[in-house]
Motif scaffolding. Structure first.
Motif, mmCIF file in Angstrom:
data_model
loop_
_atom_site.group_PDB
_atom_site.id
_atom_site.type_symbol
_atom_site.label_atom_id
_atom_site.label_comp_id
_atom_site.label_asym_id
_atom_site.label_seq_id
_atom_site.Cartn_x
_atom_site.Cartn_y
_atom_site.Cartn_z
ATOM 1 N N ALA A 474 0.856 -1.177 0.000
ATOM 2 C CA ALA A 474 0.000 0.000 0.000
ATOM 3 C C ALA A 474 0.896 1.232 0.000
ATOM 4 O O ALA A 474 1.980 1.224 0.587
ATOM 5 C CB ALA A 474 -0.921 0.005 1.219
ATOM 6 N N PHE A 475 0.458 2.308 -0.662
ATOM 7 C CA PHE A 475 1.305 3.504 -0.757
ATOM 8 C C PHE A 475 0.436 4.749 -0.852
ATOM 9 O O PHE A 475 -0.736 4.705 -1.233
ATOM 10 C CB PHE A 475 2.231 3.420 -1.979
ATOM 11 C CG PHE A 475 1.503 3.341 -3.293
ATOM 12 C CD1 PHE A 475 1.096 4.489 -3.971
ATOM 13 C CD2 PHE A 475 1.208 2.113 -3.864
ATOM 14 C CE1 PHE A 475 0.413 4.418 -5.168
ATOM 15 C CE2 PHE A 475 0.528 2.021 -5.076
ATOM 16 C CZ PHE A 475 0.124 3.173 -5.726
ATOM 17 N N GLN A 476 1.053 5.863 -0.493
ATOM 18 C CA GLN A 476 0.452 7.180 -0.702
ATOM 19 C C GLN A 476 1.561 8.152 -1.082
ATOM 20 O O GLN A 476 2.572 8.263 -0.379
ATOM 21 C CB GLN A 476 -0.275 7.674 0.548
ATOM 22 C CG GLN A 476 -0.858 9.084 0.387
ATOM 23 C CD GLN A 476 -1.664 9.532 1.575
ATOM 24 O OE1 GLN A 476 -2.708 8.965 1.878
ATOM 25 N NE2 GLN A 476 -1.166 10.558 2.287
ATOM 26 N N GLY A 494 -2.257 23.518 -7.521
ATOM 27 C CA GLY A 494 -2.688 22.618 -6.463
ATOM 28 C C GLY A 494 -1.731 21.470 -6.219
ATOM 29 O O GLY A 494 -0.584 21.455 -6.677
ATOM 30 N N GLN A 495 -2.233 20.475 -5.480
ATOM 31 C CA GLN A 495 -1.482 19.278 -5.110
ATOM 32 C C GLN A 495 -2.201 18.046 -5.658
ATOM 33 O O GLN A 495 -3.410 18.066 -5.888
ATOM 34 C CB GLN A 495 -1.382 19.155 -3.586
ATOM 35 C CG GLN A 495 -0.630 20.288 -2.897
ATOM 36 C CD GLN A 495 0.857 20.171 -3.064
ATOM 37 O OE1 GLN A 495 1.495 21.049 -3.634
ATOM 38 N NE2 GLN A 495 1.430 19.083 -2.574
ATOM 39 N N VAL A 496 -1.434 16.960 -5.839
ATOM 40 C CA VAL A 496 -2.020 15.698 -6.272
ATOM 41 C C VAL A 496 -1.606 14.614 -5.282
ATOM 42 O O VAL A 496 -0.482 14.623 -4.764
ATOM 43 C CB VAL A 496 -1.592 15.336 -7.711
ATOM 44 C CG1 VAL A 496 -0.086 15.147 -7.811
ATOM 45 C CG2 VAL A 496 -2.328 14.097 -8.205
ATOM 46 N N ARG A 497 -2.529 13.689 -5.027
ATOM 47 C CA ARG A 497 -2.258 12.581 -4.124
ATOM 48 C C ARG A 497 -2.656 11.277 -4.807
ATOM 49 O O ARG A 497 -3.768 11.147 -5.300
ATOM 50 C CB ARG A 497 -3.067 12.728 -2.836
ATOM 51 C CG ARG A 497 -2.775 11.643 -1.783
ATOM 52 C CD ARG A 497 -3.935 11.529 -0.810
ATOM 53 N NE ARG A 497 -5.112 10.954 -1.460
ATOM 54 C CZ ARG A 497 -6.360 11.135 -1.031
ATOM 55 N NH1 ARG A 497 -6.598 11.905 0.008
ATOM 56 N NH2 ARG A 497 -7.376 10.581 -1.671
ATOM 57 N N GLN A 523 -6.427 5.523 -6.040
ATOM 58 C CA GLN A 523 -7.400 6.594 -5.891
ATOM 59 C C GLN A 523 -6.644 7.914 -6.072
ATOM 60 O O GLN A 523 -6.249 8.561 -5.106
ATOM 61 C CB GLN A 523 -8.070 6.545 -4.513
ATOM 62 C CG GLN A 523 -9.191 7.547 -4.338
ATOM 63 C CD GLN A 523 -9.667 7.622 -2.901
ATOM 64 O OE1 GLN A 523 -8.888 7.970 -2.006
ATOM 65 N NE2 GLN A 523 -10.929 7.302 -2.670
ATOM 66 N N PRO A 524 -6.410 8.323 -7.330
ATOM 67 C CA PRO A 524 -5.700 9.585 -7.565
ATOM 68 C C PRO A 524 -6.650 10.766 -7.394
ATOM 69 O O PRO A 524 -7.762 10.758 -7.923
ATOM 70 C CB PRO A 524 -5.224 9.457 -9.015
ATOM 71 C CG PRO A 524 -6.195 8.515 -9.661
ATOM 72 C CD PRO A 524 -6.719 7.617 -8.575
ATOM 73 N N ARG A 525 -6.219 11.780 -6.666
ATOM 74 C CA ARG A 525 -7.058 12.948 -6.408
ATOM 75 C C ARG A 525 -6.226 14.226 -6.476
ATOM 76 O O ARG A 525 -5.055 14.242 -6.092
ATOM 77 C CB ARG A 525 -7.711 12.849 -5.032
ATOM 78 C CG ARG A 525 -8.750 11.748 -4.913
ATOM 79 C CD ARG A 525 -9.982 12.026 -5.763
ATOM 80 N NE ARG A 525 -11.016 11.028 -5.593
ATOM 81 C CZ ARG A 525 -11.132 9.928 -6.362
ATOM 82 N NH1 ARG A 525 -10.260 9.709 -7.342
ATOM 83 N NH2 ARG A 525 -12.103 9.073 -6.140
ATOM 84 N N VAL A 526 -6.882 15.302 -6.925
ATOM 85 C CA VAL A 526 -6.263 16.621 -7.005
ATOM 86 C C VAL A 526 -6.908 17.517 -5.963
ATOM 87 O O VAL A 526 -8.130 17.463 -5.754
ATOM 88 C CB VAL A 526 -6.431 17.225 -8.416
ATOM 89 C CG1 VAL A 526 -5.794 18.604 -8.490
ATOM 90 C CG2 VAL A 526 -5.824 16.306 -9.467
#
Length: 634
Positions: A474-476, A494-497, A523-526
């Motif tokens: 698992a990673f973030q 902005g930032q991306v995760r 689950q890529p999110r901006v």
């Protein structure tokens, strides 16, 4: 005699000449097999074969190459030109357990190039790869042990004609030489690799801002300008030193210079209108230079205290990259046409402007420690004091802007052996990573983007069994997000995760079946809302080899891959698609010569889709094609 016939004749001549070399070596290139050589399903490349869910340009949704995480035999390297296959024995993507004892590992993974070893026998390998749409690649590799155990020469030449599904392509060439010297516990291996690309037909880029896409163009039917052919020259040179300095003390160091000179460069851009017709614009660039000098030195002291194995590491890393951009000229067509239909334009006398230039100097002082206690676990700690200095000069105004950063960076990993075949790890890294360059469709096209602070948290579990292993991680990852602003510049917004789970199953099952299978669900999110463009939420791939008794080991192969939907914009998404590759390989001998033949039908069911390269920017994915490769070791 046409060009293809001359190329084949020249290749046959090289093959015949190499048979004159005495003392034929054991199998070298003919025995290459990415499936049987892969330790996991996180990305392995050997020759023209690859396995796994990641590549050097796409790992956990980011590019470790653009991020600056490339290594040559473990030594830091800042490439601006492709590393030649004459140098590389294999390339592996190091994430999770594969990087747990890697010193100073980084977020976004590590691209680990392993160069070819010191040859022990005189020999040569020749290979011919016949590809789709009339494309081909010819290779010659030489292995020359000059002084036994002390001095050898490796290297070779390659020539190619490449064609993609959209008709874009090029003619390429390359030459490489790498002497290896070993004396008194010291190995010195300088190298020189040069090449280039001629008759470069640029990919036609589609800009889609609406909610629909046009029909895909005809396969291999190039609809760009016949006169707009680019040209570039590349060079990678440098050397590595590996030395045993004393009891437990060793040195690993290298200095590299990488060059990519764009002599002529064109971009074909088609913008989709509400009418579903496109407007056409061609952008031409003046001569532009990109080069980088980089390197690293690591001193390591290994010692033991009881069963504990310790390694203390001190090092220094540096790079100096110079990039020229801009000065471009544009040619706009007055026509509105259907995408995929040729729109011939008269070649003008382009009036180029002055180029912009940027210079990046980055360095790190590094201290690290790794410790292992057999049967219990390991620990890997690293601390870096980084220094970043960037300057950019506007070619028209002469205005100079500066960027600077002096962060502390770190990595920490703890691994525990729960049982003899079961282990877990936890890790975190903070890095100062590159952001690559702005895409060709941007107003600030090819500009070097500013560095980003990237943070990663990860953990995993591994089960080793007879013949293989299963891994789940698992990673973030969090870093700044780059996309288009309202003016058309590619900038940070902005930032991306990226938060996800990845898994790998690899090994030999029974006496005949080899499997490398993996998947990543993210689950890529901006931070500004929604998903980032171009990043799938799910990608999976499985590769299979099954050795039979036919003809002494004929091996059918198969590969299945699935890519989920990818956003083009907030209004448009490219649907997911799956591909199936079917093939066969056979390794055999003709007298003392080891040889192999590999035939593959790729994308058997001709799945058609789009590649999303940036917000609103696409080109067609590859379609059904057939390749056949013949390799011989003399």
């Amino acid at each position: 005699m046409n060009r293809g016939s001359r190329a084949i004749a020249g290749f046959v001549t090289m093959a015949a000449a190499s048979t004159l070399a005495p003392g034929a070596a054991h199998a070298q290139r003919a025995g290459e097999n990415a499936v049987t050589s892969s330790d996991d399903a996180f990305g392995t490349n050997i020759g023209f074969e690859s396995t796994g869910i990641y590549t050097e340009f796409d790992t956990r949704g980011f590019s470790p190459t653009k991020a600056g995480n490339v290594r040559i035999d473990g030594i830091y390297f800042d490439p601006v030109a492709i590393t030649a296959g004459r140098l590389r024995e294999r390339t592996a993507i190091r994430v999770g357990f594969a990087a747990e004892d890697y010193p100073f590992h980084a977020p976004t993974g590590i691209v680990d190039h392993k160069f070819r070893d010191f040859p022990t026998k005189l020999g040569a390998s020749v290979a011919w790869h016949q590809q789709a749409y009339g494309a081909w690649i010819g290779e010659l590799d030489l292995r020359l042990p000059v002084v036994k155990e002390h001095f050898s020469l490796t290297g070779g030449v390659a020539s190619s004609y490449q064609v993609a599904a959209d008709g874009s392509g090029n003619r390429g060439y390359g030459f490489t030489i790498r002497p290896i010297l070993r004396f008194g516990g010291v190995e010195f291996a300088p190298f020189y690799s040069t090449g280039g690309f001629n008759n470069v037909r640029a990919r036609p880029l589609l800009i889609a801002t609406g909610s629909t896409l046009p029909a895909l163009p005809n396969v291999a039917d190039y609809f760009g300008q016949s006169w707009a052919e680019g040209k570039s020259k590349t060079l990678n040179a440098g050397g590595t030193i590996k030395a045993v300095l004393g009891s437990g003390l060793s040195l690993r160091t290298g200095v590299f210079h990488s060059v990519s000179n764009r002599i002529r460069n064109y971009s074909e851009i088609y913008t989709l209108q509400p009418s579903q017709l496109v407007t056409h614009r061609l952008i031409a660039d003046p001569r532009q230079d990109v080069h980088s000098t980089s390197g690293e030195a690591q001193f390591a002291w290994r010692f033991a205290s009881g069963n504990w194995q310790h390694r203390l590491i001190a090092g220094y890393r540096y790079r100096d990259r110079y990039t020229e951009t801009g000065g471009s000229a544009a040619l706009t067509s007055p026509n509105s046409i259907t995408y995929g239909v040729a729109d011939p334009l008269a070649q003008p006398a382009f009036a180029f402007g002055p180029v912009n230039s940027s210079d990046v100097k980055q360095s790190s002082i590094m201290l690290g420690y790794t410790g292992k206690l057999p049967g219990v676990g390991m620990i890997n700690l690293g601390l870096q004091k980084a220094r970043y200095r960037g300057t950019s000069r506007d070619g028209r105004s002469g205005l100079i802007t500066a960027t600077r950063d002096d962060p502390w960076l770190y990595n920490a990993t703890l691994g525990l052996d729960l049982m003899p075949h079961l282990s877990v790890y936890l890790g975190t890294e903070k890095g100062l990573e590159d952001s690559g360059t702005a895409p060709e469709s941007a107003l600030n096209r090819n500009d070097q983007l500013p560095p980003t602070r990237t943070t990663q948290y990860e953990g995993g579990i591994r089960w080793k069994f007879h013949g293989g292993q299963w891994v789940i991680n698992a990673f973030q990852i969090e870093k700044p997000y780059f996309t288009f602003d309202p003016a058309g510049n590619f900038v940070q917004l902005g930032q991306v995760r990226h938060r996800g789970i990845e898994t790998s199953l690899s090994g030999q099952f029974g006496k005949r079946l080899n499997v490398v299978a993996g998947a990543v669900a993210m689950q890529p999110r901006v931070s500004t809302g929604g998903r980032p463009v171009g990043t799938p939420s799910l990608y999976a791939r499985a590769d299979f080899n099954y050795r039979t008794d036919l003809l002494g080991g004929l091996t059918p192969t198969a590969s299945v891959a699935y890519t989920s939907g990818r956003l083009v914009s907030s209004r448009l998404e490219v649907p997911g698609f799956a591909t199936v590759d079917l093939g066969v390989r056979h390794v055999f001998k003709v007298g003392a010569t080891h040889a192999s033949i590999r035939a593959v039908a790729q994308n058997v069911f001709d799945a058609a889709s789009w590649k999303v390269v940036a917000a609103n920017t696409l080109y067609p994915e590859e379609r059904r094609r057939f390749t056949i490769s013949l390799t011989a070791d003399f």
